[in-house]
Design a protein around this motif. Structure first.
Motif, mmCIF file in Angstrom:
data_model
loop_
_atom_site.group_PDB
_atom_site.id
_atom_site.type_symbol
_atom_site.label_atom_id
_atom_site.label_comp_id
_atom_site.label_asym_id
_atom_site.label_seq_id
_atom_site.Cartn_x
_atom_site.Cartn_y
_atom_site.Cartn_z
ATOM 1 N N PHE A 34 29.298 -27.339 8.212
ATOM 2 C CA PHE A 34 29.195 -26.551 6.979
ATOM 3 C C PHE A 34 28.113 -27.104 6.060
ATOM 4 O O PHE A 34 27.352 -26.343 5.450
ATOM 5 C CB PHE A 34 30.529 -26.523 6.249
ATOM 6 C CG PHE A 34 30.508 -25.683 5.001
ATOM 7 C CD1 PHE A 34 30.589 -24.310 5.072
ATOM 8 C CD2 PHE A 34 30.369 -26.279 3.749
ATOM 9 C CE1 PHE A 34 30.544 -23.530 3.925
ATOM 10 C CE2 PHE A 34 30.327 -25.507 2.599
ATOM 11 C CZ PHE A 34 30.416 -24.130 2.694
ATOM 12 N N SER A 35 28.029 -28.459 5.947
ATOM 13 C CA SER A 35 26.996 -29.028 5.080
ATOM 14 C C SER A 35 25.605 -28.788 5.649
ATOM 15 O O SER A 35 24.642 -28.596 4.892
ATOM 16 C CB SER A 35 27.241 -30.530 4.891
ATOM 17 O OG SER A 35 27.185 -31.206 6.131
ATOM 18 N N ALA A 36 25.477 -28.754 6.989
ATOM 19 C CA ALA A 36 24.185 -28.428 7.592
ATOM 20 C C ALA A 36 23.793 -26.991 7.271
ATOM 21 O O ALA A 36 22.621 -26.699 6.996
ATOM 22 C CB ALA A 36 24.253 -28.639 9.104
ATOM 23 N N PHE A 37 24.789 -26.107 7.288
ATOM 24 C CA PHE A 37 24.520 -24.711 6.921
ATOM 25 C C PHE A 37 24.120 -24.587 5.461
ATOM 26 O O PHE A 37 23.142 -23.899 5.131
ATOM 27 C CB PHE A 37 25.760 -23.867 7.210
ATOM 28 C CG PHE A 37 25.739 -22.508 6.575
ATOM 29 C CD1 PHE A 37 24.909 -21.517 7.061
ATOM 30 C CD2 PHE A 37 26.550 -22.228 5.482
ATOM 31 C CE1 PHE A 37 24.888 -20.261 6.467
ATOM 32 C CE2 PHE A 37 26.531 -20.981 4.891
ATOM 33 C CZ PHE A 37 25.696 -19.997 5.386
ATOM 34 N N ALA A 38 24.874 -25.264 4.576
ATOM 35 C CA ALA A 38 24.645 -25.110 3.141
ATOM 36 C C ALA A 38 23.372 -25.807 2.680
ATOM 37 O O ALA A 38 22.660 -25.296 1.812
ATOM 38 C CB ALA A 38 25.847 -25.641 2.364
ATOM 39 N N ARG A 39 23.063 -26.977 3.259
ATOM 40 C CA ARG A 39 21.943 -27.782 2.753
ATOM 41 C C ARG A 39 20.642 -27.569 3.510
ATOM 42 O O ARG A 39 19.565 -27.783 2.950
ATOM 43 C CB ARG A 39 22.315 -29.263 2.803
ATOM 44 C CG ARG A 39 23.487 -29.644 1.915
ATOM 45 C CD ARG A 39 23.776 -31.136 2.022
ATOM 46 N NE ARG A 39 24.905 -31.531 1.182
ATOM 47 C CZ ARG A 39 25.354 -32.781 1.088
ATOM 48 N NH1 ARG A 39 24.772 -33.747 1.786
ATOM 49 N NH2 ARG A 39 26.382 -33.052 0.309
ATOM 50 N N VAL A 40 20.730 -27.183 4.770
ATOM 51 C CA VAL A 40 19.526 -27.074 5.590
ATOM 52 C C VAL A 40 19.186 -25.615 5.909
ATOM 53 O O VAL A 40 18.075 -25.149 5.648
ATOM 54 C CB VAL A 40 19.686 -27.877 6.896
ATOM 55 C CG1 VAL A 40 18.435 -27.737 7.761
ATOM 56 C CG2 VAL A 40 19.964 -29.337 6.594
#
Length: 273
Positions: free
Chosen positions: A178-184
């Motif tokens: 999820f953080s890869a989706f949101a941040r990258v």
């Protein structure tokens, strides 16, 4: 010399096409500044004595001071909701392998085939059961659900064109999916998000039939309700209608002018493939 001829062959048709596209806007503005008699006669393409009072009458008689803020509220809330859901759904359909993914795509395509008015009765009964008829929240929720299918397909096409190495590199750095989706991934999808915002924003801004079904209170109506105040076979006020139309179109034009670069980039990057 050959380069100039080649440029002329390329740019002359483009300029003519641009002028043809801009002429309706010019005619709208010119007609909104004329009297009814001169507008019907068509004797003045450019008004000699602009009737600025037409805009005042359109604002007051059309109650645009009430309807315009309503449309702004509905459009912003609906577009934000559509972007939140469609970005996550499009990413899941583009990146996550799961059983039934093709079935989900089939359902989305099937929903797009159904004409919007055909679902009004079902939507009204659903909102009635939840006590959300004649409410801003119910109207916005229906607008969001109506825009999600097309927006999801657009975002899926955009995410599918991004390299998977981005998520792998983010995972190595310790990011969760999820953080890869949101941040990258999501920041790279900005052109696609803006393209979706423009398309869905236009759909929401121009919506009127659903409002007639869900709203009993005239103060909750969108800006299109104000335009209908000047549509009459007995006392046609075409010049005032044109002025009201110009006022109602101004926020959309301003938004598109500010976001046109991102829209073109989103389309060329595959947002609409």
């Amino acid at each position: 010399m050959d380069r100039r001829r080649g440029a002329a062959v390329l740019y002359v048709p483009l300029v003519l096409a641009a002028l043809a596209a801009l002429f309706p806007i010019f005619w709208l503005l010119a007609g909104s500044l004329q009297t009814t008699q001169k507008l019907y006669k068509g004797s003045e393409l450019i008004p000699r004595k602009p009737q600025w009072s037409n805009y005042v009458q359109a604002w007051v008689d059309g109650r645009l001071g009430v309807y315009l803020p309503n449309s702004l509220l509905y459009t912003v809330c609906a577009v934000v909701g559509i972007l939140l859901v469609s970005s996550m759904a499009g990413y899941a359909l583009a990146r996550i392998e799961f059983r039934g993914r093709s079935g989900v795509m089939f359902v989305i395509l099937a929903v797009l085939i159904i004409p919007a008015p055909a679902s009004f009765i079902a939507q009204y009964k659903l909102m009635l059961s939840f006590g959300l008829t004649n409410s801003r929240l119910g109207y916005v929720l229906v607008l969001i659900t109506a825009g999600i299918p097309m927006a999801t397909l657009i975002m899926r096409g955009f995410f599918a064109n991004l390299p998977k190495d981005l998520e792998e590199a983010a995972a190595i750095d310790g990011c969760t999916p999820f953080s890869a989706f949101a941040r990258v991934i999501l920041p790279l999808a900005r052109p696609g998000l803006i393209a979706v915002a423009v398309i869905q924003g236009l759909n929401v801004w121009n919506e009127y039939l659903l409002a007639l079904v869900l709203f009993d209170d005239d103060d909750l109506m969108p800006v299109q309700r104000g335009l209908m105040n000047f549509v009459s076979s007995e006392t046609p006020l075409q010049n005032i209608l044109l002025a009201a139309t110009a006022i109602s179109a101004l926020p959309v034009i301003v938004f598109y002018v500010l976001a046109q670069r991102q829209v073109v980039q989103g389309m060329s990057s595959g947002a609409l493939k």
